[in-house]
Design a protein around this motif. Structure first.
Motif, mmCIF file in Angstrom:
data_model
loop_
_atom_site.group_PDB
_atom_site.id
_atom_site.type_symbol
_atom_site.label_atom_id
_atom_site.label_comp_id
_atom_site.label_asym_id
_atom_site.label_seq_id
_atom_site.Cartn_x
_atom_site.Cartn_y
_atom_site.Cartn_z
ATOM 1 N N PRO A 22 38.345 27.747 40.115
ATOM 2 C CA PRO A 22 37.798 26.724 39.196
ATOM 3 C C PRO A 22 38.857 25.911 38.463
ATOM 4 O O PRO A 22 38.706 24.697 38.317
ATOM 5 C CB PRO A 22 36.961 27.555 38.214
ATOM 6 N N GLU A 23 39.900 26.570 37.968
ATOM 7 C CA GLU A 23 40.947 25.870 37.234
ATOM 8 C C GLU A 23 42.311 26.060 37.887
ATOM 9 O O GLU A 23 43.337 25.995 37.221
ATOM 10 C CB GLU A 23 40.984 26.347 35.779
ATOM 11 N N ALA A 24 42.299 26.295 39.184
ATOM 12 C CA ALA A 24 43.539 26.459 39.954
ATOM 13 C C ALA A 24 44.448 27.502 39.309
ATOM 14 O O ALA A 24 44.002 28.621 39.062
ATOM 15 C CB ALA A 24 44.236 25.109 40.103
ATOM 16 N N TYR A 25 45.670 27.130 39.013
ATOM 17 C CA TYR A 25 46.635 28.091 38.480
ATOM 18 C C TYR A 25 46.304 28.534 37.053
ATOM 19 O O TYR A 25 46.779 29.580 36.603
ATOM 20 C CB TYR A 25 48.052 27.509 38.517
ATOM 21 N N GLU A 26 45.484 27.757 36.355
ATOM 22 C CA GLU A 26 45.121 28.104 34.974
ATOM 23 C C GLU A 26 43.829 28.906 34.896
ATOM 24 O O GLU A 26 43.279 29.104 33.817
ATOM 25 C CB GLU A 26 44.993 26.822 34.141
ATOM 26 N N THR A 27 43.362 29.406 36.025
ATOM 27 C CA THR A 27 42.148 30.217 36.050
ATOM 28 C C THR A 27 42.425 31.593 35.452
ATOM 29 O O THR A 27 43.384 32.264 35.829
ATOM 30 C CB THR A 27 41.639 30.387 37.496
ATOM 31 N N SER A 28 41.585 32.007 34.529
ATOM 32 C CA SER A 28 41.705 33.350 33.955
ATOM 33 C C SER A 28 41.145 34.356 34.952
ATOM 34 O O SER A 28 40.062 34.149 35.516
ATOM 35 C CB SER A 28 40.942 33.444 32.632
ATOM 36 N N ILE A 29 41.858 35.452 35.151
ATOM 37 C CA ILE A 29 41.478 36.403 36.201
ATOM 38 C C ILE A 29 40.855 37.679 35.655
ATOM 39 O O ILE A 29 40.530 38.593 36.421
ATOM 40 C CB ILE A 29 42.713 36.757 37.069
ATOM 41 N N GLY A 30 40.695 37.789 34.321
ATOM 42 C CA GLY A 30 40.075 38.970 33.750
ATOM 43 C C GLY A 30 41.043 40.145 33.660
ATOM 44 O O GLY A 30 42.184 40.076 34.128
ATOM 45 N N GLU A 31 40.553 41.223 33.063
ATOM 46 C CA GLU A 31 41.390 42.412 32.877
ATOM 47 C C GLU A 31 41.795 42.991 34.230
ATOM 48 O O GLU A 31 40.955 43.218 35.099
ATOM 49 C CB GLU A 31 40.638 43.465 32.068
ATOM 50 N N ARG A 32 43.111 43.202 34.415
ATOM 51 C CA ARG A 32 43.678 43.772 35.638
ATOM 52 C C ARG A 32 43.306 42.951 36.877
ATOM 53 O O ARG A 32 43.267 43.474 37.989
ATOM 54 C CB ARG A 32 43.236 45.228 35.815
ATOM 55 N N GLY A 33 43.024 41.658 36.688
ATOM 56 C CA GLY A 33 42.710 40.800 37.826
ATOM 57 C C GLY A 33 41.363 41.089 38.453
ATOM 58 O O GLY A 33 41.172 40.924 39.659
ATOM 59 N N ALA A 34 40.379 41.502 37.633
ATOM 60 C CA ALA A 34 39.084 41.951 38.140
ATOM 61 C C ALA A 34 38.319 40.858 38.888
ATOM 62 O O ALA A 34 37.461 41.159 39.719
ATOM 63 C CB ALA A 34 38.234 42.479 36.986
ATOM 64 N N GLN A 35 38.617 39.573 38.607
ATOM 65 C CA GLN A 35 37.883 38.485 39.239
ATOM 66 C C GLN A 35 38.468 38.084 40.590
ATOM 67 O O GLN A 35 37.978 37.155 41.229
ATOM 68 C CB GLN A 35 37.851 37.280 38.297
ATOM 69 N N LEU A 36 39.491 38.784 41.036
ATOM 70 C CA LEU A 36 40.103 38.497 42.336
ATOM 71 C C LEU A 36 39.816 39.629 43.313
ATOM 72 O O LEU A 36 39.591 40.776 42.910
ATOM 73 C CB LEU A 36 41.619 38.323 42.186
ATOM 74 N N SER A 37 39.860 39.321 44.592
ATOM 75 C CA SER A 37 39.718 40.361 45.616
ATOM 76 C C SER A 37 41.021 41.139 45.739
ATOM 77 O O SER A 37 42.062 40.733 45.198
ATOM 78 C CB SER A 37 39.361 39.732 46.960
ATOM 79 N N GLY A 38 40.965 42.254 46.473
ATOM 80 C CA GLY A 38 42.162 43.069 46.638
ATOM 81 C C GLY A 38 43.291 42.301 47.304
ATOM 82 O O GLY A 38 44.450 42.372 46.888
ATOM 83 N N GLY A 39 42.970 41.542 48.352
ATOM 84 C CA GLY A 39 43.991 40.756 49.036
ATOM 85 C C GLY A 39 44.566 39.663 48.160
ATOM 86 O O GLY A 39 45.772 39.386 48.198
ATOM 87 N N GLN A 40 43.715 39.032 47.340
ATOM 88 C CA GLN A 40 44.195 37.991 46.432
ATOM 89 C C GLN A 40 45.108 38.575 45.361
ATOM 90 O O GLN A 40 46.159 38.006 45.047
ATOM 91 C CB GLN A 40 43.001 37.281 45.788
#
Length: 573
Positions: free
Chosen positions: A458-476
């Protein structure tokens, strides 16, 4: 006394503000002390003589004193709050800084929740003592001492009756305070247990739900709550006993004073105003005594918390810079283990006589069954632990002789469990080199095969990923971690099962990124999937803390040993 002295060390920088707050406290208490004296003067002088001018003067004086008291109370509250907050910030900072210096063994032997409790619960208990209790202690001490002096001034014979019960009150306070300190330490430990339990179960909520263990975890939580409740009630028992004892002793003294004082007024040895003033002082006397007993109990609780804090601060880091440690110059990446042995617990060796060499730019793989000691080997390179015997050298320099910062600054690590921080993608990549430019961050992301999926966020590099990167997949998450390592640009690279938890597509993208990252660097790869280590320059095979085989892939397969057995099993699957 050691604890008091150490707390005084943190108080010293703010001693002027604290001294000013104490002056304000004394002024406010002095006003309360003077008011009963005015009441006596009104009865003996103003009402008896019907002096209206004197009455007006007393009324103005009382108003002026109350205004002075209000200003003083504001000063004491603000200055003490300011000083205590500053002191707590300093203590919390020192504690956090010290935790950063402690070795990995410290964190592995203690639940995270317990460590968090040092900085939260224990420091909070100490903060309460520094703010409210210091003010109360000075305020009620001045009231108590001032009241005793004025009582002696009004009538020393009546004062002697009061002192009959006073030593018993002090003895009761002292005994209860000792018990409070012991029980308060237990309460702080129980609070730490609850924090540890919450940290563990909340972070593993997915596992709990998958096994439908909500009821089981609730029972465990109830058990921890019950232990905390029992520890708290033991403190309440002490407080519940001390208050009525003090009240009974105080009442006996007051009753004796009323009886004897009444006879003194009847016999003309004491004025009515003096007796009224004396009784007001005496009636007000139990309040500071009782409050001081509560303050004493609170201080004991704070000392228990301070003791836990200082015990942590007194722990010497097992891994630290040696005396005369020098900066490690930029290295080529020649790593040598010379008869290295290591044990986490005394008498239980994990590594035994490990020796190998990794040349600059080479890829070295470490394989073997679980528990063989593979991760321990690579964790010794950045000195997360110190070996029991032997030495580890980089470019011929013993790593024990260089500073930790200069050593770890040239080593990059991509672990199996990717750890990202709350914040944006950009901030997480920048963590590898805080001085990097935006262009360098983007270049690192491209090298890690991360740029494309980042630009779709949504905000490219400024996207917040949540605690411990919870909003990203394992590969990401893994590719963000690789970009972070790329930005650091280390000469030595450690990859610990970096692709084991990924699906086939993600593994391909991550492996491509890792191949770029390893180019020109001395790399250590731990992998269960032997397909990922076939092109390694050197493969060492470990079993039960020892190197049982070494060589390249073709030679080890032909040798028919443990590596060949593991390879055949995976190939058949």
């Amino acid at each position: 006394m050691r604890i008091y002295v150490r707390i005084a060390y943190y108080i010293k920088p703010y001693s002027l503000a604290i001294a000013s707050a104490l002056v304000c406290t004394i002024l406010a208490s002095a006003v309360n002390l003077y008011l009963p004296k005015i009441i006596g003067d009104v009865i003996d002088e103003v009402l008896a003589t019907k002096d209206v001018a004197a009455l007006n003067l007393i009324a103005v004086t009382v108003i002026a004193l109350i205004v002075l008291q209000g200003i003083s109370m504001y000063g004491q509250t603000y200055l003490m709050a300011y000083s205590s907050q500053k002191i707590i910030i300093d203590i919390r900072r020192d504690l956090y800084q010290h935790l950063q210096k402690l070795s990995m063994l410290f964190f592995e032997k203690r639940p995270i929740g317990t460590i968090m409790s040092y900085i939260t619960n224990d420091v909070a208990a100490l903060q309460t003592a520094l703010v409210n209790n210091v003010i109360d202690f000075v305020n009620h001490s001045v009231t108590l001492v001032g009241s005793v002096i004025l009582l002696l001034y009004i009538d020393w014979k009546l004062s002697l009756l009061m002192f009959i019960s006073f030593p018993l009150i002090l003895y009761t306070i002292n005994v209860s305070g000792h018990k409070m300190r012991i029980k308060s330490r237990t309460l702080q430990e129980r609070a730490a247990d609850i924090t540890a339990f919450l940290q563990e179960t909340i972070s593993a909520v997915g596992v709990i739900k998958s096994f439908s263990r909500e009821s089981y975890e609730l029972e465990r939580f109830d058990f921890e709550n019950k232990r905390n409740f029992q520890a708290h009630m033991k403190i309440v028992q002490v407080m519940a006993v001390i208050t009525p004892i003090i009240n009974i002793l105080s009442t006996i003294g007051i009753t004796a004073i009323i009886w004897f004082g009444g006879h003194e007024v009847i016999n003309g040895n004491l004025t009515s105003g003096a007796l009224i003033s004396f009784l007001v002082y005496v009636i007000n006397l139990p309040a500071p005594v009782k409050r001081l007993s509560n303050v004493y109990a609170d201080i004991q609780r704070a000392l228990a918390a301070a003791q836990r804090i200082f015990e942590v601060l007194d722990i010497e880091p097992e891994v630290k810079d040696s005396g005369g440690a020098k900066e490690l110059p930029p290295v080529d990446g020649y790593v040598a283990f010379n008869n290295v042995s290591f044990e986490y617990n005394p008498g239980k060796p994990v590594l035994a006589n490990i020796s190998f060499e990794a040349r600059p730019g080479e890829l070295m793989a470490i394989v073997g069954p679980s528990g063989a000691g593979k991760t321990t080997v690579v964790n010794l390179i950045p000195r997360f632990y110190n070996p029991e015997d032997g030495s580890i050298c980089i470019d011929g320099i013993n790593i024990n002789t260089v500073t930790l910062q200069s050593l770890r600054g040239q080593i990059g690590i991509v672990p199996q469990e990717t750890i990202l921080f709350g914040g944006t993608i950009y901030q997480n990549i920048l963590y590898g080199n805080l001085e990097a430019s935006q262009a360098e961050v983007i270049a690192a992301a491209k090298m890690a095969n991360a740029h494309n999926f980042i630009m779709e966020m949504p905000e490219a590099y400024e996207t917040s990923i949540g605690e411990r990167g919870a909003q990203l997949s394992g590969g990401q998450r893994q590719r963000i971690a690789i970009a972070r390592a790329v930005l650091k640009n280390p000469r030595i690279l450690i990859l610990d099962e970096a692709t084991s938890a990924l699906d086939t597509e993600s593994e391909l993208l991550v492996q491509q990124a890792l191949d770029r990252l390893m180019t020109g660097r001395t790399s250590f790869v731990i992998a269960h999937r032997l397909s990922t280590v076939q092109r390694a320059n050197l493969i060492i095979v470990m079993e039960k803390g020892r190197i049982v085989e070494r060589g390249d892939h073709e030679a080890l397969v032909k040798a028919g040993g443990l590596y060949s057995k593991l390879y055949r099993i995976q190939f058949s699957q």
